[in-house]
Design a protein around this motif. Structure first.
Motif, PDB file in Angstrom:
ATOM      1  N   PHE A  71     -12.283   5.606  -5.363  1.00 48.08           N
ATOM      2  CA  PHE A  71     -11.838   6.758  -4.559  1.00 48.08           C
ATOM      3  C   PHE A  71     -11.975   8.041  -5.383  1.00 48.08           C
ATOM      4  CE2 PHE A  71      -9.330   3.691  -1.861  1.00 48.08           C
ATOM      5  CZ  PHE A  71      -9.933   4.009  -0.672  1.00 48.08           C
ATOM      6  N   MET A  89     -10.384  10.380   2.102  1.00 48.86           N
ATOM      7  CA  MET A  89     -10.691   9.092   1.478  1.00 48.86           C
ATOM      8  C   MET A  89     -11.656   8.240   2.301  1.00 48.86           C
ATOM      9  SD  MET A  89      -6.878   8.443  -0.036  1.00 48.86           S
ATOM     10  CE  MET A  89      -7.062   6.715  -0.503  1.00 48.86           C
ATOM     11  N   LYS A 121       2.266   1.777  -3.433  1.00 50.77           N
ATOM     12  CA  LYS A 121       1.245   2.311  -4.345  1.00 50.77           C
ATOM     13  C   LYS A 121       1.052   3.819  -4.103  1.00 50.77           C
ATOM     14  CE  LYS A 121      -2.239   1.820  -7.271  1.00 50.77           C
ATOM     15  NZ  LYS A 121      -2.079   1.284  -8.629  1.00 50.77           N
ATOM     16  N   MET A 168      -5.961  11.035  -5.958  1.00 52.33           N
ATOM     17  CA  MET A 168      -6.702   9.920  -6.547  1.00 52.33           C
ATOM     18  C   MET A 168      -7.598  10.375  -7.691  1.00 52.33           C
ATOM     19  SD  MET A 168      -5.579   7.632  -4.437  1.00 52.33           S
ATOM     20  CE  MET A 168      -6.532   6.108  -4.322  1.00 52.33           C
ATOM     21  N   THR A 183      -9.031   2.334  -7.418  1.00 48.99           N
ATOM     22  CA  THR A 183      -8.621   3.737  -7.454  1.00 48.99           C
ATOM     23  C   THR A 183      -9.746   4.587  -8.040  1.00 48.99           C
ATOM     24  OG1 THR A 183      -6.371   2.936  -7.830  1.00 48.99           O
ATOM     25  CG2 THR A 183      -6.759   5.285  -8.194  1.00 48.99           C
ATOM     26  N   THR A 190       0.830  -1.209   0.000  1.00 47.53           N
ATOM     27  CA  THR A 190       0.000   0.000   0.000  1.00 47.53           C
ATOM     28  C   THR A 190       0.865   1.260   0.000  1.00 47.53           C
ATOM     29  OG1 THR A 190      -1.680  -1.244   1.198  1.00 47.53           O
ATOM     30  CG2 THR A 190      -1.927   1.144   1.164  1.00 47.53           C
ATOM     31  N   TRP A 197      -9.535  -0.162  -0.743  1.00 49.80           N
ATOM     32  CA  TRP A 197      -8.945   0.099  -2.067  1.00 49.80           C
ATOM     33  C   TRP A 197      -9.278  -1.053  -3.020  1.00 49.80           C
ATOM     34  CZ3 TRP A 197      -4.007   3.440  -1.885  1.00 49.80           C
ATOM     35  CH2 TRP A 197      -3.720   3.987  -3.144  1.00 49.80           C
ATOM     36  N   ARG A 198      -9.220  -2.276  -2.488  1.00 48.78           N
ATOM     37  CA  ARG A 198      -9.614  -3.417  -3.309  1.00 48.78           C
ATOM     38  C   ARG A 198     -11.088  -3.319  -3.695  1.00 48.78           C
ATOM     39  NH1 ARG A 198      -6.143  -7.378  -5.575  1.00 48.78           N
ATOM     40  NH2 ARG A 198      -5.301  -8.649  -3.949  1.00 48.78           N
ATOM     41  N   LEU A 209      -7.579   0.419   4.874  1.00 48.85           N
ATOM     42  CA  LEU A 209      -7.303   1.139   3.625  1.00 48.85           C
ATOM     43  C   LEU A 209      -7.126   0.156   2.475  1.00 48.85           C
ATOM     44  CD1 LEU A 209      -6.534   3.508   1.801  1.00 48.85           C
ATOM     45  CD2 LEU A 209      -4.229   3.435   2.784  1.00 48.85           C
ATOM     46  N   TRP A 210      -6.364  -0.895   2.722  1.00 45.59           N
ATOM     47  CA  TRP A 210      -6.097  -1.868   1.662  1.00 45.59           C
ATOM     48  C   TRP A 210      -7.410  -2.510   1.190  1.00 45.59           C
ATOM     49  CZ3 TRP A 210      -6.792  -7.156   1.059  1.00 45.59           C
ATOM     50  CH2 TRP A 210      -6.150  -7.731  -0.046  1.00 45.59           C
ATOM     51  N   PRO A 245      -5.350   8.925   4.757  1.00 39.98           N
ATOM     52  CA  PRO A 245      -6.542   8.324   4.128  1.00 39.98           C
ATOM     53  C   PRO A 245      -7.781   8.385   5.023  1.00 39.98           C
ATOM     54  CG  PRO A 245      -4.610   6.975   3.729  1.00 39.98           C
ATOM     55  CD  PRO A 245      -4.211   8.009   4.744  1.00 39.98           C
ATOM     56  N   LEU A 283      -2.890  -3.299  -5.603  1.00 38.10           N
ATOM     57  CA  LEU A 283      -4.046  -2.398  -5.647  1.00 38.10           C
ATOM     58  C   LEU A 283      -4.245  -1.932  -7.086  1.00 38.10           C
ATOM     59  CD1 LEU A 283      -3.021  -0.523  -2.425  1.00 38.10           C
ATOM     60  CD2 LEU A 283      -4.972  -2.063  -2.675  1.00 38.10           C
TER      61      LEU A 283
END
Lengths: 585, 585
Positions: free
Chosen positions: A467, A398, A223, A373, A464, A220, A459-460, A455-456, A394, B149
């Motif tokens: 977000f 986010m 990324k 993002m 992106t 993460t 995000w999955r 967060l991970w 985040p 991600l």
């Protein structure tokens, strides 16, 4: 939508089925349910019996829970093993739960009961017909309940009641009309991930005890660095307990990079260091400087333009001034998304100056980082790729549950050199796996909470692009608000022009003030408007928005939108509510 | 007990009822269930259908989830509104959950599904027939799954699978045979409280947005100060993100108390400050000194006796030495429960010295603080009541979920003076309630996670007497272990005498080494024994215990017990396992 105060898992209340008059139906179900393994039978029975007797509407006092469990068996065994009995929590204590022998059934029933309370709260959080807040003054809450800690245990019925009471007075930070902080909303996947994190109950210091979480942190952070624009996502970073600590890390690492001897010798061994940040920057820069032994006097506040952006020429002037005095400029902290105005400092110009004078460039993008993002909005952070370090939370824009703050560092290995102490009881050098995954020694903390998983997983689940949609929507809502009020009678903007972030800063001027000259008396009266409206909002519980003074500007509202649950109608509602509550002032 | 890998809420698998061969039974149930309101119908249907088809045992690869939802409706509407259809997560995305319109049903079903996964993990955590750890090397885990991600969202079926995968490789820190860290166990009430905390998703900085949590922090810190022995529980404190940060706070406040000008002027304005702590103390003291600009060279490590306790005469000698050099001793950090030996420094003697030389006395009771809850063991901390500050981590010996660390300060108001920055956007002075409850400005952090609720709720559920029973039991187990091995062939104790805390430090000497002279070669071979046994433990997944070298002692096992799930049989098992895995070395 369940009506407030009713049993959430209640049945038969809306369509007349389920026959609450006839507990025999429930009993028949329950008998079948007992054939299920794994505790589900118990759960079903609890559902069927417990809520057949609906709890009364809780009218401001202790929520009524005890009454919802009337049909309990009376065996008083712990745990009750009567084949068809429901769980009676008044007879159970924490010691009856796992790891107690025979603790599985009561544990599953208890945790499921808690979960039902939480699910009820989740649903209410998004229900516009419920209050954002059920406000009580501190002394009222202290007097209304006994919160004290005692020698003797309470039973699980009481524990469940405490959960309900706590949530009854909680601020619904996920409510579509809660605009009070930079962190709002309640993401369902993020919430699920945080529950999982609690259940896994581990610590980030070594791969040994947090293998997946350590790898996810690696993936993460990489990324996030790619998105910042560092080549190949290379560099370093950590999830820290909040933006203030992330900013403190940046200051700590910048100092170490310039004067590594400070680690052993302290500040006595180095010249006077000076940090620069804008007058609109977050107070954590000064807090960090005080803690690190740099001192708040060595944080120079650079002037901002009328939109709250750092003025580069003033930055250069102050750097030269410091150098002339023989001080050493070591850090510039530019802000990407200031707390009150939502302003973005001109990062490219700041980067040029930092390069020219060889100063560590930090970007505090705690609030604005989320805009990276969005293809539409990320230009506002142009130049962030030239930073040496970036704070990015985040948990703000986010919508990740609290806490989730990242500090990203361009140079790999620096955090480790700066902070490592080689504790041999944790970071054994003769372990059987690749020790580069034991990342704990680069932290200031020893034990460190797992903040990455929510967060991970979000995000999955969102991608992106998800977000991006969230960010774009919130910024569109802010623009909608701006367009409504910029020419509306009774509103004055604190600064001109379209908002760059979701911050919209404005005064509401009640009719009685509109006729006054723009003198001291008017300012004095205007300064009292926002606090009174805010107090009324909280007492009515309908919405919440923040206010503050800033510099020579008297109290104004700072509207921020980070919750994807908010809609145009909620913005309309806020305006109507401000006018309803403030028109008589 | 559900067998590993089977659907936890499965039915009919053990007693032959439930008729998994006949989905018609489930369908009939489901039709009735649909009459329930509030999403329960959906949930019941998902249960009834979903698990009728039991998932296959997952054999080391991606857990089988997709197969458990075969009987999905095929309408592909989002969310599916077919009256009797089950939830098919492969057709759902995060955007279908709340706050989406019609998001309530899928949200409740999804969260309940997550909860089922968590409950399954909870039950397995306490099941001695499951592994403590399913160990994989970092490169294996990185290669086996795609953790990356991406731009596009994944569906909720995939999200649920990630939850399962993450837990599959998680270390079961609540397992009765997990002895690896000072923080072990999984308390059910604490877990429930942490779930609630996540759901409330708020921030400790103001009463405005965390009224109950702020009051509970007040109540709980006061109670902890009473137990420490400060008159009337007066003083100050905060829950911080871990013991290292708590210790750093102590150092920060001690420095400020002596030289308040350091806040503005930095370390340049003060003489060279010296801190003292024992050579067995936690590395966070040095980490804190490095961060605060004091420097690690200014942390003097005081000699310990053979049990790991600070030697007061050496402390006094080093204080005088520092003063002679013109340095200013400002802090002594005594340790109550050292990390490796579990030693308690002689607090009364240290207090006398601190009083004599007017030095701030800090007690790092992160690990040992829990013993204050036990009438039998609290004498080991005699003198703690004379400290100026105390670190006490309920997430260690008291079994509270991570993180929960308290820093208690004797003098009220000092934290506020030391750290406050008066941010006007948070701590507005014209709010309508008692501002003394806006405690955020005394923290180094701005946003601060709610760490108090899990401790408070556990305390209500266990009572002080419950914590006492927990502590006494763990110490009794340590003594049991000590009694077994002190005279057993193949064991050597690292220090003599009964353990004071639950730390039991020992070498296991394999038969091949028992015949060797006590020379360099034997030491060299002995140093490799614990790492190999530990690696084998992890590969077998049967138990976990830590090891480390210390000073001139080569690698030895450090056994600690903080999990109330552990029994005498688990201690016996550990010994047998060490011998089984180490006898050939």
């Amino acid at each position: 939508m369940a009506s407030p105060g009713s049993g959430f898992w209640s049945f038969g209340s809306e369509d007349g089925s389920g026959d609450p008059e006839n507990p025999g139906t429930a009993r028949a179900w329950c008998q079948v349910a007992q054939k299920f393994t794994g505790g589900i039978g118990n759960k079903l029975c609890a559902l069927l019996y417990g809520d057949a007797e609906k709890p009364a509407e809780s009218g401001g006092s202790q929520p009524q829970r005890a009454t919802s469990r009337k049909a309990a068996c009376a065996c008083n065994q712990k745990p009750c093993s009567c084949p068809k009995a429901e769980v009676n929590y008044a007879f159970l204590h924490a010691t009856d739960l796992l790891p107690a022998c025979d603790g599985e059934r009561p544990t599953l029933a208890f945790l499921q009961e808690v979960m039902d309370i939480l699910l009820q709260y989740v649903v209410k959080s998004f229900d516009r017909s419920t209050k954002v807040i059920d406000f009580h003054y501190p002394n009222e809450l202290l007097q209304e309940y006994n919160w004290e800690l005692a020698d003797q245990p309470q039973n699980l019925e009481e524990i469940l009641m405490h959960c309900q009471t706590t949530l009854k007075y909680a601020i619904k930070t996920g409510h579509p009309r809660y605009f009070n902080q930079l962190s709002t909303g309640l993401d369902m996947v993020g919430l699920a991930a945080d529950w999982l994190t609690s259940t896994a109950n581990t610590n980030m210091f070594t791969y040994e005890i947090a293998p997946v979480f350590v790898l996810l942190e690696y993936v993460t952070l990489k990324k996030m660095r790619e998105i910042i624009g560092w080549p190949g996502g290379s560099g370093d970073g950590i999830f820290s307990p909040g933006g203030a600590i992330s900013n403190m890390y940046a200051m700590l690492i910048a100092r170490f990079k310039m004067f590594p001897e400070v680690k052993e010798k302290g500040m006595a061994a180095v010249p006077r260091l000076i940090a620069f940040t804008s007058e609109h920057s977050h107070f954590s820069l000064k807090k960090g400087a005080a803690a690190l032994g740099i001192g708040t006097d060595s944080v120079i506040l650079i002037k901002c333009d009328e939109r709250g952006k750092m003025i580069p020429s003033d930055l250069e002037r102050r750097i030269l001034e410091a150098k002339q005095k023989g001080f050493v400029p070591f850090l510039v902290s530019a802000t990407a998304g200031t707390t009150v105005y939502g302003a973005f400092d001109p990062l490219l110009a700041v980067a040029d100056i930092c390069k020219k004078y060889k100063i560590w460039m930090h970007v505090d993008a705690a609030w604005g980082g989320g805009l990276l993002m969005s293809r539409k909005h990320k230009w506002k952070l142009s130049g962030v790729e030239r930073a040496n370090s970036v704070t990015w939370n985040p948990h703000k824009m986010m919508g990740v549950p609290l806490q989730c703050s990242a500090l990203l560092v361009r140079e790999e290995g620096l955090m480790q050199s700066c902070n490592q102490m080689h504790a041999s009881y944790l970071f054994q050098q003769d372990k059987h796996y690749d020790l580069s995954y034991d990342t704990g020694d680069k932290a200031l903390q020893c034990g460190r909470h797992v903040d990455v998983f929510k967060l991970w997983l979000m995000w999955r689940a969102k991608g992106t692009t998800g977000f991006e949609a969230h960010i774009d929507k919130c910024l569109e809502l802010a623009e909608y608000l701006y367009n409504i009020i910029k020419n509306r009678e009774g509103y004055e903007m604190v600064f001109d022009g379209k908002p760059q972030h979701t911050n919209v800063c404005f005064w509401y001027v009640p009719p009685s003030l509109r006729v006054l000259d723009n003198d001291e008396e008017r300012l004095s009266r205007l300064s009292k408007v926002a606090p009174v409206i805010k107090a009324r909002m909280m007492e009515h519980g309908t919405t919440m928005v923040s206010y503050q003074p800033l510099g020579d500007k008297v109290n104004f509202f700072r509207m921020v939108i980070s919750n994807p649950a908010a809609t145009h109608q909620d913005i309309d509602f806020l305006i109507e509510e401000i006018e309803r509550l403030g028109q008589d002032l």
